[in-house]
Design a protein around this motif. Sequence first.
Motif, PDB file in Angstrom:
ATOM      1  N   UNK A   1      44.279  55.843  22.592  1.00 53.07           N
ATOM      2  CA  UNK A   1      45.494  55.478  22.553  1.00 53.07           C
ATOM      3  C   UNK A   1      45.165  53.502  23.001  1.00 53.07           C
ATOM      4  N   UNK A   2      46.640  53.011  22.479  1.00 54.68           N
ATOM      5  CA  UNK A   2      45.970  51.870  22.956  1.00 54.68           C
ATOM      6  C   UNK A   2      48.041  51.659  22.995  1.00 54.68           C
ATOM      7  N   UNK A   3      47.904  50.780  24.550  1.00 51.85           N
ATOM      8  CA  UNK A   3      49.325  50.116  24.601  1.00 51.85           C
ATOM      9  C   UNK A   3      49.583  48.916  25.142  1.00 51.85           C
ATOM     10  N   UNK A   4      51.211  48.250  26.019  1.00 49.71           N
ATOM     11  CA  UNK A   4      50.869  47.691  26.318  1.00 49.71           C
ATOM     12  C   UNK A   4      52.267  47.907  26.539  1.00 49.71           C
ATOM     13  N   UNK A   5      52.552  47.007  27.826  1.00 53.27           N
ATOM     14  CA  UNK A   5      53.293  47.359  29.225  1.00 53.27           C
ATOM     15  C   UNK A   5      53.991  45.517  29.657  1.00 53.27           C
ATOM     16  N   UNK A   6      55.550  46.381  29.851  1.00 54.30           N
ATOM     17  CA  UNK A   6      55.427  44.940  30.990  1.00 54.30           C
ATOM     18  C   UNK A   6      57.107  45.479  31.741  1.00 54.30           C
ATOM     19  N   UNK A   7      57.124  44.742  32.790  1.00 54.21           N
ATOM     20  CA  UNK A   7      57.805  45.320  33.526  1.00 54.21           C
ATOM     21  C   UNK A   7      58.435  44.029  34.630  1.00 54.21           C
TER      22      UNK A   7
ATOM     23  N   UNK B   1      53.124  57.062  17.748  1.00 51.27           N
ATOM     24  CA  UNK B   1      53.408  55.836  18.758  1.00 51.27           C
ATOM     25  C   UNK B   1      54.372  56.535  19.119  1.00 51.27           C
ATOM     26  N   UNK B   2      54.530  55.681  20.594  1.00 54.58           N
ATOM     27  CA  UNK B   2      55.334  56.272  21.546  1.00 54.58           C
ATOM     28  C   UNK B   2      56.142  54.740  21.822  1.00 54.58           C
ATOM     29  N   UNK B   3      57.239  54.576  22.175  1.00 53.87           N
ATOM     30  CA  UNK B   3      58.487  53.833  23.139  1.00 53.87           C
ATOM     31  C   UNK B   3      58.972  54.251  23.786  1.00 53.87           C
ATOM     32  N   UNK B   4      59.067  53.378  24.946  1.00 53.11           N
ATOM     33  CA  UNK B   4      59.409  53.918  26.059  1.00 53.11           C
ATOM     34  C   UNK B   4      60.843  52.381  26.966  1.00 53.11           C
TER      35      UNK B   4
ATOM     36  N   UNK C   1      53.406  52.602  23.092  1.00 50.92           N
ATOM     37  CA  UNK C   1      51.961  52.863  22.626  1.00 50.92           C
ATOM     38  C   UNK C   1      51.255  53.605  20.967  1.00 50.92           C
ATOM     39  N   UNK C   2      50.156  53.272  20.756  1.00 45.69           N
ATOM     40  CA  UNK C   2      50.559  53.414  18.960  1.00 45.69           C
ATOM     41  C   UNK C   2      48.506  53.846  19.530  1.00 45.69           C
ATOM     42  N   UNK C   3      48.261  54.494  18.463  1.00 44.33           N
ATOM     43  CA  UNK C   3      46.285  55.212  17.788  1.00 44.33           C
ATOM     44  C   UNK C   3      46.259  53.982  17.896  1.00 44.33           C
ATOM     45  N   UNK C   4      46.201  52.797  17.203  1.00 49.50           N
ATOM     46  CA  UNK C   4      45.839  51.336  17.501  1.00 49.50           C
ATOM     47  C   UNK C   4      46.435  50.628  17.538  1.00 49.50           C
TER      48      UNK C   4
END
Length: 868
Positions: free
Chosen positions: A692-698, A756-759, A773-776
């Motif tokens: 998985x790949x992800x991008x996080x922001x906070x 894909x997941x978006x939280x 997150x996503x598989x790519x």
Amino acid sequence: MTGAIRTTCPYCGVGCGVLATPDGKGGLSVRGDPDHPANFGRLCSKGTALGETLGLDGRILTPLVGGASATWDHALDLVAQRFSDTIRDHGPDSVGFYLSGQMLTEDYYAANKLIKGYIGTANVDTNSRLCMASSVAGHKRAFGSDTVPGTYEDLEQADLVVLVGSNLAWCHPVLYQRLVAAKQARGTKVVVVDPRRTATCDIADLHLRLAPGSDAALFNAVLVALADRGALDRDYIAGHVSGFDDALSAARSSSSAMTGLDRAELATFLDWFTTTERVVTVYSQGINQSESGTDKVNAILNCHLATGRIGHPGMGPFSVTGQPNAMGGREVGGLANMLACHLDIENAAHRAAVQGFWASPTIPAKPGLKAVEMFDAVAQGRIRALWIIHTNPAVSMPDADAVARAIKGCDFVVVSDVTGTDTTRLADVVLPATAWAEKSGTVTNSDRTISRQRAVLPAPGQARDDWRMIADVAARMGWGGAFGWDSAGAVFREYAQLSGIAGDLGRDFDISGLAQADYDTLPPTRWPVNARQQGGRFFGAGGFFTPDARARLLPITPRLPAAKTGARYPFRLNTGRIRDQWHTMTRTALAPRLNQHIAEPFLEIHPDDARELGLEAATLARVSSPQGQAVLRVAITDKVQRGQVFAPMHWTGDTAPTGRVDALVAPVTDPVSGQPESKASVVAIAPLNPAWYGFAVSGGAQVPDATYWARARHAGGWRSELAGMEIPDDWEAYARALFNLPDATCLSVADRKRGTHRLAFMQDGRVLAALFTAPEPVELARGHVAAQIGAEGAGLLAGRPAQGQPDPGPIVCACLNVGLNTITQAIAAQQLTSIEQIGAALQAGTSCGSCRPELAALLGPPKLEAAE
């Protein structure tokens, strides 16, 4: 609020003047000083953002002993006692200092006086060894001294400027803009010699993509052409040069085929160089950072000495340094093989002069350990006490993992620094130092101009100036009388007086004329400053600093890097810098806008190589060398040639622990200069293939738990790129731990078919954090998402602006914060056809100008990119 204070930028060796105005709240506004002779008001993106780097987040505000706060007396007593005990039990060579080009000259001088004159060892070196030691060695072999002959004005007076191993547009942007202006005003030809196509190539009339490490073969070919075409200055050679015949014979014995250059391109270059009198050859890390760097330097110097093209307006060799005070460190003897004021440690008369002036009990008679040797000695237990000042060798040294292990295993380690780093975490004692805006002293830039750095803000917490803490330790070791300065100005005056003795011994560095100058008001001043000479150039009429006053031409036999690519390690790794970051980012990473252009470590690889390896753009690659491993984002580009890859060196254990590129670099050094080879390690590359790949922001800090992560500040908090080899069982639980938000409301959207997941995490209707997150590799408008932190966040999980809402896109112009989409939209809507028109419409490219090559690339068919 007070008025503007004149000071100097703390980044590269250009030495730009800065006007800093306190805002009365602990901050500053910063602009270029229009009266400073280095920049005339210009600043690059990093200098422009200096005011954004002043917060106390991460600052070390008290001495630390064993990781716990301590008083200054306790910390300094411990340092003095442990160093004294080590010297008593194991001798002076059992201790070492590792210094930095970020130190001010006064700090450097104090450290060198203590260790060489009083402790009695030359085991003091500096991170400048990693960037310009080969230039020092080449200068000394040819000129008899480490003298930079020319000035910045030569760039504007030359008819041909040859840039060798120098990405001037990104690494010295203000000098680049001076060259751009000269090219526009007088038609200066520009040649770029670099295996890689860089931003600097935007102004090149000729780009020579030579084989890595073959620069000496190229300049040997120039020397032969100069001789064969009657372009030598026979009178200059006869009157001022030795060794010409041997140098030419060696040049004839080497082959230009080693360069791999196209014959027509090589012929053009030789024609231009032989027929143009006003030639400046600018060289930087691509020359110096080599196991044969000194020979490369001398191959360049040979060509200028054989033609007498040195020391006159618009002609000469010119080394541009990477650090703000690399030159100042050279002047005070910051390198293990030098004494202060360009005096030689192996010269008995020079040693006696320095020892006599200092009234010191001892002085070493031989060079100490250079940087790589020093950390080898630490690993072997030969150095048992080590003081590291303003540098991060656990990240920046070659074979960085081995260096970190050596520091960790050392009996006693002191680190003086401003913020916590990979290296401070390994120290027994950490001493809080003043930062750029808080300390007072001088720096010397690449063309010998001494400028004042002035305190603009009060020191926070218990931070102290470096010269002060060095003097305090010296006093506790019994030498207080020799270190009894009451100010940085007093240190400078002593140093200037010593330089007068050096001048009397026939050396180049003599600023004795400044010994009685008003230190507080000292204007930018190019050395030397004495009764014999005031600034200016060197060597136009000879006068070299050798015993017979003649320059030495060296016979150069080119050699390619010793490490050969092969089946196991088929790629050649080139390392370097990016436009908006500095060294290991302890300062630049604090400015959110400097993280927007390039936010994570990457690997440039040729499209054909990527295809063969099964690498796709924006995926991750595992890069391996005999020394270590790294995981880097894939950037597929023909900027690099087949079989060659490039990666920047900025990221650390705090910002991207798998992106520490110097962990890959072999500790191979030049036998003359001791400078490491940072441009030619051999590596293997393979896809990482994460699950998985992800991008996080906070808004708050993040604690990533992932195979790969790289984090950067944005205006509202933090953003991270993530990837993992195993998919978490519960994405909400993973995200809560990542953001440390156990109680916030979670909104989530999952597409199980696409994986894909978006939280988003909310409190009182406002966004605290989000994870995608996503598989790519995750595609979304990162700037837009980051801007929603703290807002109501309607539509946040869509990952891009709603219809009709603007999205500036990824930042192209960091100085003025102009994004890609803003630029491409303006090009399309206003039918812009030039960089100047873009500047008039949006201001992009009108400040430091280092984004101009990217603007030029956008002037094709407009392409709107919503994803960053």
